[in-house]
Design an enzyme around this catalytic site. Structure first.
Site, short mmCIF file in Angstrom:
data_model
loop_
_atom_site.label_atom_id
_atom_site.label_comp_id
_atom_site.label_asym_id
_atom_site.label_seq_id
_atom_site.Cartn_x
_atom_site.Cartn_y
_atom_site.Cartn_z
N HIS A 297 0.84 -1.20 0.00
CA HIS A 297 0.00 0.00 0.00
C HIS A 297 0.88 1.25 0.00
CE1 HIS A 297 0.81 0.55 4.29
NE2 HIS A 297 0.32 -0.64 4.56
N CYS B 290 -4.73 -2.74 21.31
CA CYS B 290 -3.63 -2.25 20.48
C CYS B 290 -4.12 -1.02 19.72
CB CYS B 290 -3.19 -3.34 19.50
SG CYS B 290 -2.07 -2.73 18.22
N LYS C 196 -3.25 -2.38 6.60
CA LYS C 196 -3.88 -3.51 5.93
C LYS C 196 -4.97 -4.13 6.80
CE LYS C 196 0.25 -5.22 5.33
NZ LYS C 196 1.39 -6.10 5.02
N LYS D 239 -4.62 5.73 10.94
CA LYS D 239 -3.42 5.17 10.34
C LYS D 239 -3.82 4.24 9.19
CE LYS D 239 0.16 1.75 11.03
NZ LYS D 239 0.63 0.65 11.87
N HIS E 248 -4.27 -1.84 15.76
CA HIS E 248 -5.14 -2.88 15.20
C HIS E 248 -6.51 -2.98 15.89
CE1 HIS E 248 -1.09 -4.10 13.86
NE2 HIS E 248 -1.74 -4.37 12.76
N CYS F 124 0.02 -9.01 20.67
CA CYS F 124 -0.89 -8.58 19.60
C CYS F 124 -0.59 -9.38 18.35
CB CYS F 124 -0.73 -7.09 19.32
SG CYS F 124 -1.73 -6.54 17.90
N CYS G 30 0.23 -7.10 15.24
CA CYS G 30 1.60 -6.56 15.19
C CYS G 30 2.66 -7.65 15.18
CB CYS G 30 1.87 -5.67 16.40
SG CYS G 30 0.89 -4.18 16.51
N HIS H 149 3.82 1.64 2.51
CA HIS H 149 5.08 0.99 2.11
C HIS H 149 5.81 1.86 1.09
CE1 HIS H 149 2.44 -2.75 2.84
NE2 HIS H 149 3.28 -2.71 3.87
#
Length: 517
Positions: A20, A145, A302, A299, A148, A128, A131, A23
């Site tokens: 994405h 988290c 994915k 944020k 996530h 998590c 992560c 990255h």
């Protein structure tokens, strides 16, 4: 490491989903740094790749009825495709399923075990899955988290642990003194604060193979597989061919700068650096921790399914537009909100109105007023002093700005030349000189404009390589743009009179603005 070497790394990207724009942000920044330092005459190594072991890959592959390796092969190619679309020129694309990497990881684990830094024990902590990291309670927001939005699992299991605590004092001193440098400053302070307040605890570096089979087995206990972060970190060594390719390692190690987003900065700054200390290998010179792209204030992740596809963006707007926008929109190191509306506004104002307009005005005037060749200027009025001074001042600050990874500020400096050149065209009015038949002055003015275009083309090349190559072709320069040298070739007067200029279609035609965000 050679004084003329420059080694830049991105994190290796986890392949449980497709690439994405987040990255792309890191990888484009690394590519810009690599291209700039090549233009400065340095030997450059740019390393990126994919992280391909762990429970998330194992689970993702099972959901789609594939083997983990099949899944990894497919997604790794998608990352390579994305980097091709964005004109990324890496020197190595490392995969953690590469056989030489896996063998090196086993050697490192055995070495750490033999040195007494790895021991068998029990680990109890919050974990998590998103992560693939153990969390402190202080990391959580409302018990979840923050990245996530899930509650971490309480885990208690027999495993092998790495003596991270043994390196706490030395690590703290290295960071505090900037011998191991972390930028921006607030990220350095976050790591120091974490060490001060939480301390470094010994960490699990393995999982039982019955739970996580998709990993590298521990050489001293094959019933356990390696914790994914320990495996992944070692790519920075194995990507240079270590331990076999000693020459390449000696030439480029340690990394000049390692780029990463802030969600993985702590594990890099503690676990990875401590592993290097345990191996008695020199530490990286600098970490630079950049911010996130956000979408609607969240944020980009994915796991949250709010990603932006860099391939689709580059196909619609062009790779150079994406490269320019994501490094000019907000300072590298801070967070910023991604918006198609802002991208299109920047395209029209910066690229179509400023940069594209300079080229679109200049080349046709050379064709019309100078017979399509670079004119010969009159000696005593060769240089417009203000235009030359702007260019020289810009070149004078680039090394410092690139050293601090101030990409936005670099582009703002380059745009000073573009804006001054556009103003110079209006002030000198070549069309009037042509009508009046003042050929000496006309030729000098047109040479000055072309020379400013040449300098801008070299300076903007790290950010917009495809655009620069197109302009280079229009200027009729036969030498490769890759072979230009910023300290040497930005001296005023580099264009050769008599060179044939090639008129092409406009580089950045204006687009109709998207009224949605």
């Amino acid at each position: 490491m050679s004084e003329k070497s420059f080694f830049v790394t991105t994190p290796i990207y986890y392949v449980n989903d497709v690439p994405h724009i987040g990255h792309s942000y890191t990888t484009i920044a690394a590519d810009v740094l690599a291209r700039y330092h090549k233009l400065c005459g340095r030997d450059v190594f740019f390393l990126t790749g994919t992280d391909e072991h762990g429970v998330k890959i194992q689970q993702s592959a099972g959901k789609v009825g594939m083997s983990p390796k099949e899944l990894c092969d497919g997604v790794a190619e998608k990352f390579k495709d994305a980097w091709r679309c964005l004109n990324i020129e890496y020197d190595n694309f490392i995969r953690t399923t590469d056989s030489h990497h896996e063998e090196a990881v086993k050697q490192v684990l055995q070495t750490l075990y033999d040195k007494g830094y790895i021991y068998k024990g029990k680990y109890e902590a919050l974990y998590c899955v998103g992560c693939e990291q153990f969390k402190m309670k202080s990391d959580l927001v409302d018990g979840k988290c923050p990245d996530h939005k899930i509650e971490p699992e309480e885990r208690s299991e027999e495993c092998y642990l790495f003596k991270l605590s043994a390196f706490q004092d030395e690590l703290y001193k290295q960071i505090k003194s900037d011998k191991f440098k972390i930028l921006p400053l607030e990220r350095k302070n976050e790591v120091l604060s974490f060490i001060e307040n939480e301390g470094l605890q010994d960490i699990s570096i393995s999982r039982d193979k019955t739970q996580v089979y998709w990993g590298i087995p521990l050489p001293f206990d094959p019933s356990h597989t390696t914790y994914v972060w320990v495996d992944a970190f070692l790519n920075y060594l194995t990507g240079l061919g270590w331990p076999q390719d000693k020459d390449n390692f000696m030439k480029f190690w340690p990394p000049t700068v390692q780029l990463m987003a802030k969600d993985i900065s702590r594990v890099h700054a503690t676990i990875w650096v401590s592993i290097l200390m345990a191996l008695e290998i020199e530490l990286p010179q600098m970490y630079f921790i950049h911010g996130y792209f956000t979408v609607n204030g969240q944020k980009m992740s994915k796991s949250l399914k709010n990603v932006i596809d860099p391939v689709a963006l580059s196909e619609k707007y062009g790779a150079d537009v994406i490269r320019y926008f994501i490094l000019s929109e907000f300072p590298f190191g801070t967070d910023g909100n991604f918006s198609i509306k802002r991208l299109e506004e920047a395209y029209n104002s910066d690229l179509a109105n400023d940069f594209g307009n300079l080229i679109h005005r200049t080349i046709p005037m050379i064709d019309k007023y100078c017979g399509g060749v670079t004119p010969t200027p009159k000696g005593e009025i060769l240089v417009d002093e203000e235009l030359k001074k702007v260019a020289e001042d810009v070149v004078g600050v680039l090394e410092e700005l690139f050293g601090e990874l101030k990409f936005r500020e670099v582009l703002a400096e380059i745009w000073k030349i573009i804006k001054r050149a556009n103003k110079y065209i209006d002030e000198s009015a070549p069309w009037t000189l042509f009508k009046e038949g003042d050929n000496e002055r006309l030729n000098t003015v047109m040479y000055n404009i072309l020379e400013s275009v040449r300098i801008v083309t070299i300076l903007v090349y790290p950010f917009m390589p495809e655009t620069s190559q197109k302009i280079w072709g229009q200027l009729g320069v036969t030498e490769s743009l890759n072979s230009q040298n910023i300290p040497r070739d930005v001296v005023w007067g580099g264009l050769k009179p008599g060179t044939k200029i090639k008129k092409e279609t406009p580089l950045f035609p204006r687009i109709e603005l998207n009224k949605k965000g």
